[in-house]
Write a protein that holds these residues in place. Structure first.
Motif, short mmCIF file in Angstrom:
data_model
loop_
_atom_site.label_atom_id
_atom_site.label_comp_id
_atom_site.label_asym_id
_atom_site.label_seq_id
_atom_site.Cartn_x
_atom_site.Cartn_y
_atom_site.Cartn_z
N SER A 78 0.84 -1.21 0.00
CA SER A 78 0.00 0.00 0.00
C SER A 78 0.87 1.25 0.00
N VAL A 79 0.31 2.30 -0.56
CA VAL A 79 0.98 3.60 -0.55
C VAL A 79 -0.09 4.64 -0.26
N PHE A 126 -4.10 10.56 -1.62
CA PHE A 126 -4.08 9.39 -2.46
C PHE A 126 -3.91 8.15 -1.57
N ILE A 127 -4.72 7.15 -1.71
CA ILE A 127 -4.51 5.91 -0.94
C ILE A 127 -4.65 4.74 -1.91
N PHE A 128 -3.61 3.96 -2.00
CA PHE A 128 -3.61 2.82 -2.90
C PHE A 128 -3.30 1.54 -2.13
N GLN A 129 -4.06 0.52 -2.40
CA GLN A 129 -3.84 -0.79 -1.77
C GLN A 129 -3.76 -1.84 -2.89
N ALA A 130 -2.67 -2.60 -2.90
CA ALA A 130 -2.52 -3.64 -3.92
C ALA A 130 -3.61 -4.70 -3.73
N LEU A 187 -8.23 1.82 -4.79
CA LEU A 187 -7.74 3.20 -4.83
C LEU A 187 -8.77 4.15 -4.24
N ARG A 188 -8.29 5.08 -3.46
CA ARG A 188 -9.12 6.20 -3.02
C ARG A 188 -8.37 7.46 -3.41
N GLU A 247 -10.47 -1.57 5.00
CA GLU A 247 -11.14 -1.86 3.73
C GLU A 247 -12.24 -0.83 3.42
N THR A 248 -12.84 -0.28 4.49
CA THR A 248 -13.92 0.69 4.31
C THR A 248 -13.44 1.96 3.59
N THR A 249 -12.13 2.19 3.62
CA THR A 249 -11.57 3.37 2.94
C THR A 249 -11.96 3.39 1.46
#
Lengths: 221, 199
Positions: free
Chosen positions: B35-36, B59-63, B67-68, B193-195
């Motif tokens: 994640s980044v 920016f929120i990214f989860q492999a 993406l948010r 996960e709710t993000t």
């Protein structure tokens, strides 16, 4: 019987949607100082000089579909520049209106020339004093204080000064039918003077649309 | 209106590119990127603008593909991407309204590209040709097609730490660019996960 009632209702609804607003008569034309004061009031709607304004623009079609974009309007002398971009910053449309319309960039669906011309016409309505040599100021048959600009080809534009710091612009075609309506409200002091915080432009009809604009910034340049 | 969303999809594609690029891959001396997240300031310049426009967001990214992408100013908007579904929300009068018509078909194009990147090398992409300038700068140039019409090049300025970007600048034309500068980056932080579910 039920079907007949339904058809009748549908006919009534469709006929209502086709009703077009007609331009009211001027019942009292002001003169002298009264006309001058009213005309100054009407023209105060348009910021003088050079400026850059940024709005959020909610575009809604008659069928309820739409999108929100950011709109930039720059007035530089007699030239009006307009840019539309996604909230994420990608430029969808960019054009300049001086002596002629110059489209710098237009991505689908803004690459239609009629759309571009219509959009720039809207921008002109919103940010530039209407053209037209004959200006009548006074009271309409509906009791509104207004300035009427008679334009070419029988078209005309009314600027209506309402109570409570609200302005309306109504644009009429050669048959005196209203083809565009704009409401300016929630005025606020900015670097370019008193500026409408909210603008709503409506083009009626089945192919009509509404632009709901909220001011983000207004700066002198 | 679908076309607007296609363009939005491409914008997401462009700005997410650096994030997706390394996600899920473990390279020698570099951590696996799960994640980044980072704050960003976006500067928009156009020939018609007398003054640039600034936006702020996170920016929120989860492999592999969540993406948010949230803007706080000038408009509060949230774009959520999760399990192949994309939704966009705009805050109006204190509550979020979902933008209708977010073309799933448009985002499918983006997801296909992303899957391609995750499976292969950056230089193999059909969309961009890649030039590395020194160790910290990468220039992506569209090869052809739809992209080349509205993107001239993208410049990535890498941060010292693997997986992080200092800036991503998208050049659209003469005097027109969008520059995102990232700060307060967090690598592999735990993200609920709710993000990615609701604004």
């Amino acid at each position: 019987m039920r079907i007949a009632v339904r058809i009748l209702c549908l006919l009534l609804l469709s006929s209502c949607s086709l009703v077009q607003v007609q331009q009211p008569f001027m019942t009292n034309t002001a003169g002298g100082d009264v006309a001058r004061v009213l005309r100054d009031r009407c023209e105060s709607l348009f910021a003088p000089g050079t400026f850059q304004q940024v709005h959020s623009i909610r575009f809604s079609k008659a069928d309820g579909r739409g999108a929100t974009v950011l709109g930039v309007t720059v007035r530089d002398g007699d030239t009006l520049k307009c840019g539309l971009m996604g909230v994420e910053g990608f430029v969808l449309f960019e054009a300049e209106l001086g002596e002629s319309l110059k489209i710098e960039r237009a991505l689908p669906p803004f690459d239609n020339s009629a759309f571009a011309a219509g959009l720039m016409e809207d921008v002109q309505t919103l940010f530039l004093l209407p053209d037209g040599d004959v200006v009548n100021c006074g009271t309409s048959s509906e009791g509104e204080q207004l300035c009427r600009y008679e334009q070419s080809y029988g078209r005309s534009t009314d600027i209506i000064v309402s109570e409570g710091d609200t302005f309306h612009i109504n644009v009429y075609d050669d048959k005196k039918r209203r083809v565009k309506n704009v409401v300016f409200r929630s005025f606020t002091d900015t670097a370019i003077g008193r500026t409408a915080g909210e603008i709503e432009l409506t083009v009626p009809g089945s192919r009509g649309y509404t632009l709901t604009m909220n001011l983000i910034s207004a700066e002198k340049i | 209106m679908k076309r607007i969303y296609l363009i939005l999809a491409f914008t997401v594609f462009v700005f997410c590119f650096p994030l997706f690029l390394h996600a899920g891959k473990e390279k020698a001396g570099q951590p696996l990127i799960r994640s980044v997240q980072a704050d960003f300031v976006q500067e928009k310049q156009l020939p018609i603008l007398a003054k640039p426009l600034f936006s702020r967001g996170r920016f929120i990214f989860q492999a592999p593909q969540s993406l948010r992408w949230e803007y706080f100013t000038p408009l509060h908007t949230v774009l959520l991407m999760r399990q192949g579904q994309v939704r966009k929300f705009i805050e109006e009068d204190g509550s979020f309204r979902e933008e209708q018509g977010m073309g799933v078909d448009a985002m499918q194009i983006v997801l296909q590209e992303i899957s391609g990147w995750l499976d292969g090398n950056i230089s193999d992409t059909e969309t961009f040709s890649v030039t590395e300038v020194g160790e910290e700068r990468i220039i992506l140039t569209p090869r052809d097609g739809a992209f080349a019409k509205f993107i001239r090049r993208i410049e990535l300025q890498l941060a010292d730490q693997a997986g992080f970007m200092k800036t991503v600048t998208l050049y659209e034309g003469e005097g027109a660019y969008t520059k995102m500068s990232f700060t307060d980056s967090v690598l592999n932080g735990k993200i609920p996960e709710t993000t990615f579910v609701s604004p």
